[in-house]
Design a protein around this motif. Structure first.
Motif, PDB file in Angstrom:
ATOM      1  N   ALA A  18      14.617  37.448  16.626  1.00  0.00           N
ATOM      2  CA  ALA A  18      15.938  38.079  16.569  1.00  0.00           C
ATOM      3  C   ALA A  18      17.006  37.069  16.149  1.00  0.00           C
ATOM      4  O   ALA A  18      17.923  37.408  15.389  1.00  0.00           O
ATOM      5  CB  ALA A  18      16.286  38.708  17.917  1.00  0.00           C
ATOM      6  N   SER A  19      16.885  35.828  16.602  1.00  0.00           N
ATOM      7  CA  SER A  19      17.845  34.790  16.207  1.00  0.00           C
ATOM      8  C   SER A  19      17.762  34.509  14.714  1.00  0.00           C
ATOM      9  O   SER A  19      18.788  34.370  14.041  1.00  0.00           O
ATOM     10  CB  SER A  19      17.600  33.504  16.992  1.00  0.00           C
ATOM     11  N   ALA A  20      16.545  34.417  14.204  1.00  0.00           N
ATOM     12  CA  ALA A  20      16.369  34.193  12.765  1.00  0.00           C
ATOM     13  C   ALA A  20      16.926  35.375  11.973  1.00  0.00           C
ATOM     14  O   ALA A  20      17.592  35.194  10.947  1.00  0.00           O
ATOM     15  CB  ALA A  20      14.891  33.970  12.450  1.00  0.00           C
ATOM     16  N   TYR A  21      16.660  36.574  12.455  1.00  0.00           N
ATOM     17  CA  TYR A  21      17.157  37.782  11.793  1.00  0.00           C
ATOM     18  C   TYR A  21      18.687  37.780  11.765  1.00  0.00           C
ATOM     19  O   TYR A  21      19.296  38.050  10.725  1.00  0.00           O
ATOM     20  CB  TYR A  21      16.629  39.025  12.510  1.00  0.00           C
ATOM     21  N   GLN A  22      19.314  37.469  12.886  1.00  0.00           N
ATOM     22  CA  GLN A  22      20.778  37.433  12.945  1.00  0.00           C
ATOM     23  C   GLN A  22      21.347  36.373  12.001  1.00  0.00           C
ATOM     24  O   GLN A  22      22.388  36.583  11.368  1.00  0.00           O
ATOM     25  CB  GLN A  22      21.253  37.197  14.381  1.00  0.00           C
ATOM     26  N   LEU A  29       7.799  44.777  14.756  1.00  0.00           N
ATOM     27  CA  LEU A  29       9.192  44.355  14.592  1.00  0.00           C
ATOM     28  C   LEU A  29       9.819  44.939  13.326  1.00  0.00           C
ATOM     29  O   LEU A  29      11.012  44.787  13.110  1.00  0.00           O
ATOM     30  CB  LEU A  29       9.286  42.830  14.552  1.00  0.00           C
ATOM     31  N   GLY A  30       8.995  45.565  12.483  1.00  0.00           N
ATOM     32  CA  GLY A  30       9.503  46.166  11.256  1.00  0.00           C
ATOM     33  C   GLY A  30       9.018  45.513   9.978  1.00  0.00           C
ATOM     34  O   GLY A  30       9.323  45.984   8.883  1.00  0.00           O
ATOM     35  N   PHE A  31       8.261  44.417  10.077  1.00  0.00           N
ATOM     36  CA  PHE A  31       7.721  43.767   8.881  1.00  0.00           C
ATOM     37  C   PHE A  31       6.700  44.687   8.211  1.00  0.00           C
ATOM     38  O   PHE A  31       5.949  45.398   8.888  1.00  0.00           O
ATOM     39  CB  PHE A  31       7.025  42.450   9.245  1.00  0.00           C
ATOM     40  N   MET A  77      16.138  46.621   9.084  1.00  0.00           N
ATOM     41  CA  MET A  77      14.882  47.237   9.514  1.00  0.00           C
ATOM     42  C   MET A  77      14.285  46.601  10.756  1.00  0.00           C
ATOM     43  O   MET A  77      13.197  46.964  11.183  1.00  0.00           O
ATOM     44  CB  MET A  77      13.853  47.180   8.371  1.00  0.00           C
ATOM     45  N   PHE A  78      14.978  45.635  11.367  1.00  0.00           N
ATOM     46  CA  PHE A  78      14.440  44.924  12.534  1.00  0.00           C
ATOM     47  C   PHE A  78      14.398  45.838  13.749  1.00  0.00           C
ATOM     48  O   PHE A  78      15.369  46.512  14.072  1.00  0.00           O
ATOM     49  CB  PHE A  78      15.302  43.701  12.838  1.00  0.00           C
ATOM     50  N   THR A  79      13.250  45.843  14.411  1.00  0.00           N
ATOM     51  CA  THR A  79      13.066  46.627  15.629  1.00  0.00           C
ATOM     52  C   THR A  79      12.684  45.673  16.733  1.00  0.00           C
ATOM     53  O   THR A  79      11.556  45.192  16.773  1.00  0.00           O
ATOM     54  CB  THR A  79      11.940  47.666  15.450  1.00  0.00           C
TER      55      THR A  79
END
Length: 174
Positions: free
Chosen positions: A99-103, A131-133, A169-171
Motif C-alpha cells: 500500500a505504501s508503494a502504491y501510494q 491485491l488487484g495485480f 485498481m489496488f484492493t
C-alpha cells in the motif's frame, strides 16, 4: 506497525530480512534452493534508499520486520523485492508495504505497479492477484528482459510471470 521510508542505516538489516523471508521456499517444490539463494547486496539497497524507493515496516520497539524495494521505470513503479521476516509473516505487513508503494506511485503520477513473480506459489502470484495485480500475457520488452535475466540466474522460466497493477485498481485486504 509503522511503515516508513527506509534510511541508509536500515540497509544493513535488509539482507537478513530477505534471507528469513526466503525460508518459505524451503518447502516449495523445486524451489528449496532459494532459501539459501543470493540476496540483494547492501550497496543495491543503499542505492534504492537514496532514490527514496524503499519502505520498511518497523515495530514500536524499532525492530525492522519487512521491506519493499522499488524503482521508477518510465511511468511505472517496479517492485524488485517484498520481504517480511518469517517471525512476522501472515500479519498483513506485506499488504501495508505494498500500500505504501502504491501510494507513492499514485503521488508521483505513475500509471501502474509492476513485478515479476512465481505463477504457482501461493504467496506469490495468487496473493498479488488478490491485491488487484493482473498477469501480463505479453509483458513488453522491459519486463521480458527482467524475466530473461531471472532465468539466467536459475529461476525456472516456465514458473515466472510478469504482473501489473494499474492505478485505481489496488484492493487492500486486512
Amino acid at each position: 506497525m509503522l511503515i516508513r521510508p527506509a534510511r541508509l542505516t536500515d540497509a544493513a538489516d535488509l539482507p537478513a530480512i530477505e534471507k528469513s523471508a526466503a525460508q518459505l521456499y524451503s518447502g516449495a517444490a523445486g524451489l528449496a534452493w532459494l532459501a539459501d539463494g543470493p540476496l540483494i547486496a547492501q550497496a543495491a539497497h543503499e542505492s534504492r534508499i537514496l532514490q527514496q524507493s524503499v519502505w520498511v515496516a518497523e515495530t514500536d520497539e524499532g525492530v525492522l520486520t519487512g521491506f519493499i524495494s522499488t524503482e521508477i521505470v518510465d511511468t511505472e513503479l517496479h517492485i524488485w523485492e517484498l520481504s517480511v521476516h518469517m517471525d512476522w509473516q501472515r500479519r498483513g505487513i506485506g499488504g501495508l508495504l505494498m500500500a505504501s508503494a502504491y501510494q507513492h506511485a499514485l503521488a508521483q503520477g505513475l500509471s501502474a505497479l509492476t513485478l515479476t513473480t512465481f505463477s504457482d506459489v501461493a504467496w506469490c502470484a495468487p496473493a498479488y492477484a488478490r491485491l488487484g495485480f493482473q498477469q501480463l500475457l505479453q509483458p513488453g520488452q522491459r519486463l521480458q528482459e527482467t524475466l530473461d535475466a531471472e532465468a539466467l540466474h536459475g529461476l525456472p522460466p516456465g514458473r515466472r510471470i510478469a504482473m501489473r497493477l494499474p492505478m485505481g485498481m489496488f484492493t487492500q485486504r486486512h
